[in-house]
Write a protein that holds these residues in place. Structure first.
Motif, PDB file in Angstrom:
ATOM      1  N   SER A 143     -34.225-167.595  14.360  1.00  0.00           N
ATOM      2  CA  SER A 143     -33.187-167.315  13.370  1.00  0.00           C
ATOM      3  C   SER A 143     -31.827-167.668  13.960  1.00  0.00           C
ATOM      4  O   SER A 143     -31.684-167.826  15.184  1.00  0.00           O
ATOM      5  CB  SER A 143     -33.205-165.831  12.981  1.00  0.00           C
ATOM      6  OG  SER A 143     -32.704-165.041  14.057  1.00  0.00           O
ATOM      7  N   ALA A 144     -30.838-167.777  13.105  1.00  0.00           N
ATOM      8  CA  ALA A 144     -29.477-168.035  13.580  1.00  0.00           C
ATOM      9  C   ALA A 144     -29.030-166.919  14.516  1.00  0.00           C
ATOM     10  O   ALA A 144     -28.300-167.168  15.473  1.00  0.00           O
ATOM     11  CB  ALA A 144     -28.519-168.175  12.407  1.00  0.00           C
ATOM     12  N   TYR A 145     -29.472-165.691  14.254  1.00  0.00           N
ATOM     13  CA  TYR A 145     -29.107-164.563  15.120  1.00  0.00           C
ATOM     14  C   TYR A 145     -29.752-164.698  16.495  1.00  0.00           C
ATOM     15  O   TYR A 145     -29.114-164.416  17.515  1.00  0.00           O
ATOM     16  CB  TYR A 145     -29.491-163.234  14.452  1.00  0.00           C
ATOM     17  CG  TYR A 145     -28.658-162.972  13.230  1.00  0.00           C
ATOM     18  CD1 TYR A 145     -27.382-162.425  13.339  1.00  0.00           C
ATOM     19  CD2 TYR A 145     -29.121-163.297  11.961  1.00  0.00           C
ATOM     20  CE1 TYR A 145     -26.596-162.204  12.219  1.00  0.00           C
ATOM     21  CE2 TYR A 145     -28.347-163.085  10.839  1.00  0.00           C
ATOM     22  CZ  TYR A 145     -27.085-162.538  10.974  1.00  0.00           C
ATOM     23  OH  TYR A 145     -26.313-162.334   9.858  1.00  0.00           O
ATOM     24  N   ALA A 149     -27.751-167.420  18.191  1.00  0.00           N
ATOM     25  CA  ALA A 149     -26.412-166.939  18.562  1.00  0.00           C
ATOM     26  C   ALA A 149     -26.485-166.044  19.791  1.00  0.00           C
ATOM     27  O   ALA A 149     -25.637-166.139  20.692  1.00  0.00           O
ATOM     28  CB  ALA A 149     -25.768-166.196  17.389  1.00  0.00           C
ATOM     29  N   GLU A 150     -27.494-165.188  19.855  1.00  0.00           N
ATOM     30  CA  GLU A 150     -27.648-164.302  21.017  1.00  0.00           C
ATOM     31  C   GLU A 150     -27.913-165.111  22.280  1.00  0.00           C
ATOM     32  O   GLU A 150     -27.310-164.863  23.331  1.00  0.00           O
ATOM     33  CB  GLU A 150     -28.782-163.310  20.769  1.00  0.00           C
ATOM     34  CG  GLU A 150     -28.970-162.328  21.906  1.00  0.00           C
ATOM     35  CD  GLU A 150     -30.061-161.316  21.613  1.00  0.00           C
ATOM     36  OE1 GLU A 150     -30.759-160.941  22.570  1.00  0.00           O
ATOM     37  OE2 GLU A 150     -30.212-160.906  20.446  1.00  0.00           O
ATOM     38  N   ALA A 195     -23.021-165.488  14.607  1.00  0.00           N
ATOM     39  CA  ALA A 195     -24.148-166.111  13.903  1.00  0.00           C
ATOM     40  C   ALA A 195     -23.658-167.038  12.795  1.00  0.00           C
ATOM     41  O   ALA A 195     -24.283-168.081  12.539  1.00  0.00           O
ATOM     42  CB  ALA A 195     -25.074-165.042  13.341  1.00  0.00           C
ATOM     43  N   TYR A 254     -24.932-170.716  12.001  1.00  0.00           N
ATOM     44  CA  TYR A 254     -25.444-171.139  10.690  1.00  0.00           C
ATOM     45  C   TYR A 254     -24.814-172.460  10.261  1.00  0.00           C
ATOM     46  O   TYR A 254     -25.504-173.355   9.758  1.00  0.00           O
ATOM     47  CB  TYR A 254     -25.165-170.090   9.608  1.00  0.00           C
ATOM     48  CG  TYR A 254     -26.277-169.095   9.408  1.00  0.00           C
ATOM     49  CD1 TYR A 254     -27.531-169.495   8.950  1.00  0.00           C
ATOM     50  CD2 TYR A 254     -26.064-167.748   9.646  1.00  0.00           C
ATOM     51  CE1 TYR A 254     -28.550-168.578   8.747  1.00  0.00           C
ATOM     52  CE2 TYR A 254     -27.073-166.825   9.446  1.00  0.00           C
ATOM     53  CZ  TYR A 254     -28.313-167.245   8.990  1.00  0.00           C
ATOM     54  OH  TYR A 254     -29.317-166.342   8.798  1.00  0.00           O
TER      55      TYR A 254
END
Length: 156
Positions: A49-51, A54-55, A67, A71
């Motif tokens: 996922s984008a999250y 990002a993490e 995030a 995206y």
């Protein structure tokens, strides 16, 4: 399963070079942040996922990366054929052959989440032809088949 031709699927630096070339040919710049996001995405063994991305980018960079920034980059990557979106999971995978355009066929394991991307132009060509006969202009197709991978099936 590729039909019609075989793919050379680069890895590591060669994959990053292929992605950079494809993005630049699409008229976009290969920035440090875009390179980092692609490298992180390519390092996941399952759709991310984008999250998740990002993490991982935040940890790598030593600073928080939002995030929503990821995206935007992922949308650019999907449009430039550098990444594929697994619709049912709202997650992304790196396209391991960014110079070659195919519709997406994903086999998604409901047990472990492993996702396999197939190229089978016979299937997607039939789908596109049927859509056009109905007066529909297809722009992209994403086919997802959910079930269990061979590893999970063998363990059951």
């Amino acid at each position: 399963m590729a039909t019609g031709h075989n793919h050379h699927e680069p890895e590591g630096d060669a994959l990053n070079d292929a992605a950079r070339t494809a993005l630049e040919q699409a008229g976009e710049q290969w920035t440090v942040m875009r390179a980092t996001v692609f490298d992180v995405l390519a390092g996941f063994d399952k759709p991310a996922s984008a999250y998740d991305i990002a993490e991982a980018v935040s940890q790598r960079e030593g600073r928080r990366v939002a995030a929503n920034s990821v995206y935007r980059i992922l949308d650019l990557f999907v449009g430039a054929n550098l990444a594929r979106r697994v619709e049912s999971a709202n997650a992304y995978v790196a396209n391991t052959h960014p110079g070659c355009l195919h519709d997406c066929i994903f086999l998604v394991c409901d047990s472990c989440g492993q996702t396999t991307h197939l190229d089978d132009d016979r299937i997607t060509r039939g789908l596109r032809d049927a859509a056009q006969v109905s007066g529909f202009k297809p722009e992209r197709s994403v086919i997802e088949l959910r079930g269990r991978c061979s590893s999970c099936e063998a363990a059951a």
